[in-house]
Design a protein around this motif. Structure first.
Motif, mmCIF file in Angstrom:
data_model
loop_
_atom_site.group_PDB
_atom_site.id
_atom_site.type_symbol
_atom_site.label_atom_id
_atom_site.label_comp_id
_atom_site.label_asym_id
_atom_site.label_seq_id
_atom_site.Cartn_x
_atom_site.Cartn_y
_atom_site.Cartn_z
ATOM 1 N N ILE A 106 1.692 15.127 9.799
ATOM 2 C CA ILE A 106 2.041 14.240 8.671
ATOM 3 C C ILE A 106 1.119 12.968 8.386
ATOM 4 O O ILE A 106 0.977 12.238 9.633
ATOM 5 N N LEU A 107 0.450 13.173 7.214
ATOM 6 C CA LEU A 107 -0.698 12.104 7.027
ATOM 7 C C LEU A 107 -0.288 11.290 5.909
ATOM 8 O O LEU A 107 -0.328 11.941 4.683
ATOM 9 N N ALA A 108 -0.148 10.118 5.876
ATOM 10 C CA ALA A 108 -0.138 9.077 4.648
ATOM 11 C C ALA A 108 -1.306 8.276 4.475
ATOM 12 O O ALA A 108 -1.859 7.860 5.426
ATOM 13 N N SER A 109 -1.533 8.110 3.223
ATOM 14 C CA SER A 109 -2.728 7.586 2.747
ATOM 15 C C SER A 109 -2.549 6.504 1.755
ATOM 16 O O SER A 109 -2.093 6.782 0.798
ATOM 17 N N GLY A 110 -3.027 5.279 1.978
ATOM 18 C CA GLY A 110 -2.801 4.212 1.134
ATOM 19 C C GLY A 110 -3.528 3.025 1.495
ATOM 20 O O GLY A 110 -4.754 3.175 2.176
ATOM 21 N N ASN A 111 -3.201 1.872 1.450
ATOM 22 C CA ASN A 111 -3.545 0.416 2.047
ATOM 23 C C ASN A 111 -2.466 -0.562 1.884
ATOM 24 O O ASN A 111 -1.833 -0.809 0.945
ATOM 25 N N VAL A 112 -2.429 -1.036 3.067
ATOM 26 C CA VAL A 112 -1.231 -2.105 3.247
ATOM 27 C C VAL A 112 -1.487 -3.358 2.349
ATOM 28 O O VAL A 112 -0.554 -3.915 1.968
ATOM 29 N N VAL A 113 -2.605 -3.556 2.292
ATOM 30 C CA VAL A 113 -3.122 -4.828 1.370
ATOM 31 C C VAL A 113 -4.105 -3.895 0.428
ATOM 32 O O VAL A 113 -4.947 -3.342 0.710
ATOM 33 N N HIS A 114 -3.803 -4.263 -0.959
ATOM 34 C CA HIS A 114 -4.589 -3.455 -2.191
ATOM 35 C C HIS A 114 -4.540 -4.177 -3.231
ATOM 36 O O HIS A 114 -3.539 -3.893 -4.082
ATOM 37 N N ASN A 115 -5.402 -5.156 -3.676
ATOM 38 C CA ASN A 115 -5.335 -5.899 -4.669
ATOM 39 C C ASN A 115 -6.698 -5.624 -5.317
ATOM 40 O O ASN A 115 -7.890 -6.454 -5.172
ATOM 41 N N LEU A 116 -6.875 -4.941 -6.485
ATOM 42 C CA LEU A 116 -8.088 -4.692 -7.019
ATOM 43 C C LEU A 116 -8.509 -5.657 -8.190
ATOM 44 O O LEU A 116 -9.821 -5.848 -8.077
ATOM 45 N N ARG A 117 -7.549 -6.359 -8.360
ATOM 46 C CA ARG A 117 -7.949 -7.600 -9.372
ATOM 47 C C ARG A 117 -8.678 -8.587 -8.652
ATOM 48 O O ARG A 117 -9.515 -9.491 -9.283
ATOM 49 N N THR A 118 -8.580 -8.473 -7.290
ATOM 50 C CA THR A 118 -9.247 -10.006 -6.703
ATOM 51 C C THR A 118 -10.489 -9.427 -5.615
ATOM 52 O O THR A 118 -11.004 -10.261 -5.002
ATOM 53 N N ILE A 119 -10.864 -8.117 -5.831
ATOM 54 C CA ILE A 119 -11.919 -7.627 -5.116
ATOM 55 C C ILE A 119 -13.048 -8.306 -5.196
ATOM 56 O O ILE A 119 -13.671 -8.747 -6.488
ATOM 57 N N HIS A 120 -13.953 -8.558 -3.953
ATOM 58 C CA HIS A 120 -15.272 -8.997 -4.093
ATOM 59 C C HIS A 120 -16.389 -7.798 -3.856
ATOM 60 O O HIS A 120 -15.860 -7.347 -2.417
ATOM 61 N N TRP A 121 -17.055 -7.471 -4.611
ATOM 62 C CA TRP A 121 -17.762 -6.322 -4.258
ATOM 63 C C TRP A 121 -19.146 -6.170 -3.391
ATOM 64 O O TRP A 121 -19.514 -5.395 -2.833
ATOM 65 N N GLN A 122 -19.480 -7.343 -3.196
ATOM 66 C CA GLN A 122 -20.579 -7.574 -2.234
ATOM 67 C C GLN A 122 -20.283 -7.562 -0.641
ATOM 68 O O GLN A 122 -18.954 -7.626 -0.424
ATOM 69 N N GLU A 123 -21.240 -6.867 -0.251
ATOM 70 C CA GLU A 123 -21.091 -6.296 1.145
ATOM 71 C C GLU A 123 -20.690 -7.712 2.319
ATOM 72 O O GLU A 123 -21.347 -8.772 1.788
ATOM 73 N N GLY A 124 -19.781 -7.696 2.987
ATOM 74 C CA GLY A 124 -19.517 -8.842 3.880
ATOM 75 C C GLY A 124 -18.700 -9.731 3.315
ATOM 76 O O GLY A 124 -18.416 -10.958 3.893
#
Length: 259
Positions: free
Chosen positions: A159-177
């Protein structure tokens, strides 16, 4: 079915780009696949299949679903041609005490599933069935429903569940690091601490953690899959962190197993 108790695994899947850009998270998934006893089939609970009611894929040849936009063509070219398992779909329906819709046409294997599975089982030779998330259920109802899947672990089903415990796309910083937001670290640390202490109630009632919780889980569909794996923990079993990190400021890559 062979008699081999399988662990239950939650994977923080992160960006679809990881499917074509290997990193330390994908390496952890690949290592996990090498360490597991080969299952007879895999039941996936993905954050990317939210339905009205409970659905399960029941087709013998599920299609690969590219449920995203704005990414390179290389991502859309990925196929994960694993077979389905109508037998497992029927078994899931038998175990659950709610009506289950057997889906044979519209869905398949979505990127929340195949982005992990392509590293776990790159040959796509283990049958895959997906179980949907009923969007009308509460966190507690998802947790209680998941408990009913426990027999599958003794039937050599992973049984494999897939998601993210923290997942806020509105606050993402796309730059690496990009540095994690303090609230993202706080909620991720809270989750791990309560998980290790077997305090499932605190994680079911995650909203009580306050502002950090609401920023980390603005919508619950990426969080619910983690509860499915916690619900499958038996007495004497422990949660094991396989890899962890906060990417793009606000995406937890926590992957853990119950075994």
């Amino acid at each position: 079915m062979t008699n081999a108790r399988q662990p239950a695994v939650f994977a923080g899947h992160g960006s679809p780009m990881y499917a074509i850009e290997p990193n330390r998270y994908t390496a952890a998934w690949a290592n996990l696949g090498k360490s597991l006893k080969r299952p007879d089939a895999i039941l996936v609970v993905s954050a990317h299949w939210v339905t009205r009611g409970v659905w399960v894929t029941a087709m013998p040849e599920p299609k690969t679903i590219h449920d995203f936009g704005g990414f390179p063509q290389a991502l859309f070219d990925i196929e994960y041609p694993a077979p389905g398992s109508p037998v497992l779909a029927e078994r899931v329906k038998e175990l659950l005490n709610v009506p289950v819709v057997m889906e044979e046409n519209e869905w398949g294997i979505d990127h929340g599933a195949w982005s992990i599975l392509k590293y776990l089982y790159p040959d796509a030779d283990v049958p895959v069935v997906q179980l949907s998330l009923d969007g009308s259920m509460s966190a507690r109802e998802h947790y209680e429903l998941a408990k009913q899947l426990q027999p599958l672990r003794d039937e050599n089903i992973l049984i494999l569940a897939s998601g993210n415990v923290v997942h806020n796309l509105r606050t993402i910083h796309w730059q690496e690091g990009a540095q994690p937001y303090p609230w993202a670290n706080a909620f991720n640390d809270f989750f791990i601490s309560e998980m290790r202490a077997n305090h499932h109630e605190a994680l079911i009632d995650w909203e009580l953690f306050g502002d950090a919780a609401h920023l980390s889980v603005p919508t619950p569909e990426h969080y619910w899959p983690a509860l499915y794996i916690l619900a499958l923990q038996s007495e004497g079993e422990q949660a094991k962190v396989l890899v962890d990190g906060i990417e793009m400021g606000s995406i937890s890559m926590l992957t853990f197993s119950i075994e």
